[in-house]
Design a protein around this motif. Structure first.
Motif, PDB file in Angstrom:
ATOM      1  N   VAL A 103     -30.116 -23.351  48.374  1.00 59.05           N
ATOM      2  CA  VAL A 103     -29.145 -23.511  49.828  1.00 59.05           C
ATOM      3  C   VAL A 103     -27.716 -23.462  49.348  1.00 59.05           C
ATOM      4  CG1 VAL A 103     -30.593 -24.919  51.400  1.00 59.05           C
ATOM      5  CG2 VAL A 103     -28.853 -25.703  50.019  1.00 59.05           C
ATOM      6  N   PRO A 104     -27.128 -22.417  50.052  1.00 58.98           N
ATOM      7  CA  PRO A 104     -25.508 -22.413  49.448  1.00 58.98           C
ATOM      8  C   PRO A 104     -24.612 -23.475  49.437  1.00 58.98           C
ATOM      9  CG  PRO A 104     -25.821 -21.443  51.734  1.00 58.98           C
ATOM     10  CD  PRO A 104     -26.900 -22.335  51.941  1.00 58.98           C
ATOM     11  N   ALA A 105     -24.713 -24.814  50.065  1.00 57.69           N
ATOM     12  CA  ALA A 105     -24.410 -25.993  49.185  1.00 57.69           C
ATOM     13  C   ALA A 105     -24.258 -26.318  47.676  1.00 57.69           C
ATOM     14  CB  ALA A 105     -24.324 -27.204  50.209  1.00 57.69           C
ATOM     15  N   LYS A 106     -25.864 -25.930  47.548  1.00 55.47           N
ATOM     16  CA  LYS A 106     -26.274 -26.269  45.930  1.00 55.47           C
ATOM     17  C   LYS A 106     -25.621 -25.170  44.726  1.00 55.47           C
ATOM     18  CE  LYS A 106     -28.224 -29.911  47.009  1.00 55.47           C
ATOM     19  NZ  LYS A 106     -30.133 -30.032  47.424  1.00 55.47           N
ATOM     20  N   VAL A 107     -25.122 -24.384  45.805  1.00 53.57           N
ATOM     21  CA  VAL A 107     -24.315 -23.357  44.783  1.00 53.57           C
ATOM     22  C   VAL A 107     -22.819 -23.379  43.837  1.00 53.57           C
ATOM     23  CG1 VAL A 107     -23.385 -20.812  44.207  1.00 53.57           C
ATOM     24  CG2 VAL A 107     -25.177 -21.222  45.859  1.00 53.57           C
ATOM     25  N   PRO A 108     -22.742 -24.144  44.249  1.00 58.14           N
ATOM     26  CA  PRO A 108     -21.124 -24.911  43.718  1.00 58.14           C
ATOM     27  C   PRO A 108     -21.689 -25.265  41.565  1.00 58.14           C
ATOM     28  CG  PRO A 108     -20.754 -25.500  45.398  1.00 58.14           C
ATOM     29  CD  PRO A 108     -22.465 -24.888  45.816  1.00 58.14           C
ATOM     30  N   VAL A 109     -22.600 -27.048  42.950  1.00 61.90           N
ATOM     31  CA  VAL A 109     -23.624 -27.693  41.748  1.00 61.90           C
ATOM     32  C   VAL A 109     -24.323 -26.976  40.913  1.00 61.90           C
ATOM     33  CG1 VAL A 109     -25.013 -29.344  41.102  1.00 61.90           C
ATOM     34  CG2 VAL A 109     -24.603 -29.487  43.522  1.00 61.90           C
ATOM     35  N   LEU A 110     -24.303 -25.674  41.053  1.00 65.38           N
ATOM     36  CA  LEU A 110     -25.663 -24.909  39.915  1.00 65.38           C
ATOM     37  C   LEU A 110     -24.255 -24.399  39.393  1.00 65.38           C
ATOM     38  CD1 LEU A 110     -27.851 -23.496  39.017  1.00 65.38           C
ATOM     39  CD2 LEU A 110     -28.136 -21.634  40.601  1.00 65.38           C
ATOM     40  N   LEU A 111     -23.229 -23.887  39.354  1.00 60.12           N
ATOM     41  CA  LEU A 111     -22.373 -23.261  38.384  1.00 60.12           C
ATOM     42  C   LEU A 111     -22.285 -23.862  37.985  1.00 60.12           C
ATOM     43  CD1 LEU A 111     -21.442 -20.606  41.646  1.00 60.12           C
ATOM     44  CD2 LEU A 111     -22.766 -20.055  39.844  1.00 60.12           C
ATOM     45  N   ASP A 112     -21.651 -25.614  38.529  1.00 62.17           N
ATOM     46  CA  ASP A 112     -21.086 -26.428  37.814  1.00 62.17           C
ATOM     47  C   ASP A 112     -21.788 -26.379  36.453  1.00 62.17           C
ATOM     48  OD1 ASP A 112     -18.458 -28.206  37.401  1.00 62.17           O
ATOM     49  OD2 ASP A 112     -20.126 -29.274  37.770  1.00 62.17           O
ATOM     50  N   ARG A 113     -23.325 -26.968  36.967  1.00 67.37           N
ATOM     51  CA  ARG A 113     -24.437 -27.538  35.623  1.00 67.37           C
ATOM     52  C   ARG A 113     -24.189 -26.150  34.166  1.00 67.37           C
ATOM     53  NH1 ARG A 113     -29.119 -30.423  38.320  1.00 67.37           N
ATOM     54  NH2 ARG A 113     -27.728 -31.925  39.463  1.00 67.37           N
ATOM     55  N   MET A 114     -24.035 -24.864  34.914  1.00 68.01           N
ATOM     56  CA  MET A 114     -23.940 -23.711  33.613  1.00 68.01           C
ATOM     57  C   MET A 114     -22.672 -24.142  33.186  1.00 68.01           C
ATOM     58  SD  MET A 114     -26.725 -22.371  33.581  1.00 68.01           S
ATOM     59  CE  MET A 114     -27.273 -24.020  33.435  1.00 68.01           C
ATOM     60  N   THR A 115     -21.513 -24.129  33.204  1.00 70.82           N
ATOM     61  CA  THR A 115     -20.492 -24.220  33.136  1.00 70.82           C
ATOM     62  C   THR A 115     -20.314 -25.248  31.942  1.00 70.82           C
ATOM     63  OG1 THR A 115     -18.606 -23.252  35.501  1.00 70.82           O
ATOM     64  CG2 THR A 115     -17.764 -24.611  33.219  1.00 70.82           C
ATOM     65  N   GLN A 116     -20.593 -25.851  32.461  1.00 71.37           N
ATOM     66  CA  GLN A 116     -20.898 -28.599  31.788  1.00 71.37           C
ATOM     67  C   GLN A 116     -20.949 -27.363  30.372  1.00 71.37           C
ATOM     68  OE1 GLN A 116     -21.309 -31.408  33.261  1.00 71.37           O
ATOM     69  NE2 GLN A 116     -19.968 -31.158  34.854  1.00 71.37           N
ATOM     70  N   PHE A 117     -22.837 -26.873  30.091  1.00 72.16           N
ATOM     71  CA  PHE A 117     -23.652 -26.450  29.768  1.00 72.16           C
ATOM     72  C   PHE A 117     -23.138 -25.807  28.338  1.00 72.16           C
ATOM     73  CE2 PHE A 117     -27.326 -23.901  27.756  1.00 72.16           C
ATOM     74  CZ  PHE A 117     -27.997 -24.781  26.863  1.00 72.16           C
ATOM     75  N   TRP A 118     -22.407 -24.538  29.081  1.00 67.96           N
ATOM     76  CA  TRP A 118     -22.361 -23.163  28.133  1.00 67.96           C
ATOM     77  C   TRP A 118     -20.702 -23.401  27.576  1.00 67.96           C
ATOM     78  CZ3 TRP A 118     -25.678 -20.449  25.964  1.00 67.96           C
ATOM     79  CH2 TRP A 118     -26.722 -20.211  26.456  1.00 67.96           C
ATOM     80  N   GLY A 119     -20.114 -25.141  27.868  1.00 65.01           N
ATOM     81  CA  GLY A 119     -19.299 -25.345  26.980  1.00 65.01           C
ATOM     82  C   GLY A 119     -17.601 -25.184  27.639  1.00 65.01           C
ATOM     83  N   GLY A 120     -18.066 -24.961  28.693  1.00 66.02           N
ATOM     84  CA  GLY A 120     -17.070 -25.088  29.916  1.00 66.02           C
ATOM     85  C   GLY A 120     -16.313 -23.598  29.680  1.00 66.02           C
ATOM     86  N   ASP A 121     -16.284 -22.769  28.450  1.00 59.90           N
ATOM     87  CA  ASP A 121     -15.618 -20.960  27.896  1.00 59.90           C
ATOM     88  C   ASP A 121     -16.193 -19.809  29.559  1.00 59.90           C
ATOM     89  OD1 ASP A 121     -13.422 -19.784  27.464  1.00 59.90           O
ATOM     90  OD2 ASP A 121     -14.378 -18.739  25.688  1.00 59.90           O
ATOM     91  N   CYS A 122     -16.257 -20.707  30.217  1.00 58.02           N
ATOM     92  CA  CYS A 122     -16.935 -19.846  31.539  1.00 58.02           C
ATOM     93  C   CYS A 122     -15.495 -18.957  32.623  1.00 58.02           C
ATOM     94  CB  CYS A 122     -17.672 -20.706  31.983  1.00 58.02           C
ATOM     95  SG  CYS A 122     -18.866 -20.704  31.112  1.00 58.02           S
ATOM     96  N   ARG A 123     -16.079 -17.566  33.388  1.00 56.61           N
ATOM     97  CA  ARG A 123     -15.012 -17.438  33.941  1.00 56.61           C
ATOM     98  C   ARG A 123     -15.830 -17.008  35.340  1.00 56.61           C
ATOM     99  NH1 ARG A 123     -11.971 -19.292  30.510  1.00 56.61           N
ATOM    100  NH2 ARG A 123     -10.894 -18.196  29.558  1.00 56.61           N
ATOM    101  N   ARG A 124     -15.198 -17.473  36.253  1.00 56.92           N
ATOM    102  CA  ARG A 124     -15.900 -16.712  37.725  1.00 56.92           C
ATOM    103  C   ARG A 124     -14.973 -15.982  39.006  1.00 56.92           C
ATOM    104  NH1 ARG A 124     -17.677 -21.405  42.573  1.00 56.92           N
ATOM    105  NH2 ARG A 124     -18.130 -19.907  44.129  1.00 56.92           N
TER     106      ARG A 124
END
Length: 206
Positions: A103-124
């Motif tokens: 659901v759309p409300a969980k998209v920011p959660v998914l993206l945030d978890r991936m950002t944390q996993f890859w060390g924060g050096d991500c670009r959206r």
């Protein structure tokens, strides 16, 4: 009057040499393609290992786990050289399609978890089309080896439908066709088919 055998033999030899040279030229052994061979390109097996490892790591880091409808490899061969020689360089992408309803409300959660996993050096990046009815969000992060990991989300606001896929890209790979990469770790997606998300998850789907 018969042509001297020596002259005929020289003509045949010249044709053979010419045909061999043309064959080498168009099969990656011309002067510019030979430069490709010495350019430190990744082998297809190395690229596959990096791509597979990147997607496995990302999928394992998503909790609760998502379901997938299969994956595929896409090979983009670079444009031929200026002298017409085929280019031996390619870029390779591996894509895994998410089958879980998100659901759309969980998209920011998914993206945030991936950002944390890859060390924060991500670009959206976010874009919208169709009078603001469709939104595209992409998160790009450094993956394993020299790969680029991406989460791509498409949201149709009219019916709150969200599709998600994970992908990894390897650049500067010695060219081989998609078939040479075999099946992705999560199994092959049925050719020409991109099924809509149909797996309900207690967390991601509500």
């Amino acid at each position: 009057m018969k042509r001297p055998r020596r002259t005929l033999g020289c003509s045949v030899a010249a044709v053979v040499v010419l045909a061999t040279g043309v064959g080498l030229f168009y099969n990656g052994y011309g002067p510019m393609a030979l430069m490709d061979r010495g350019a430190g390109l990744l082998s297809p097996s190395e690229a596959k290992a990096h791509l597979d490892e990147t997607l496995r790591a990302a999928m394992a880091a998503i909790s609760p786990p998502l379901a997938y409808s299969g994956g595929s490899y896409i090979v983009d061969r670079r444009q031929e050289h200026a002298d017409g020689e085929p280019n031996l360089r390619s870029d390779v992408r591996e894509v895994a399609l998410v089958r879980t309803k998100v659901v759309p409300a969980k998209v920011p959660v998914l993206l945030d978890r991936m950002t944390q996993f890859w060390g924060g050096d991500c670009r959206r990046s976010d874009t919208t089309t169709g009078s603001q009815t469709t939104q595209y969000s992409q998160l790009h992060c450094p993956g394993r080896g020299s790969t680029l990991f991406t989460v791509s989300v498409t949201t149709v606001t009219a019916d709150s439908a969200v599709t998600v896929d994970l992908s990894a890209d390897a650049f500067g790979v010695y060219y081989r066709s998609e078939q040479d990469y075999g099946a992705p770790p999560i199994g092959e997606r049925e050719a020409g088919r991109s099924p809509a998300p149909d797996v309900d998850d207690p967390y991601w789907s509500h």
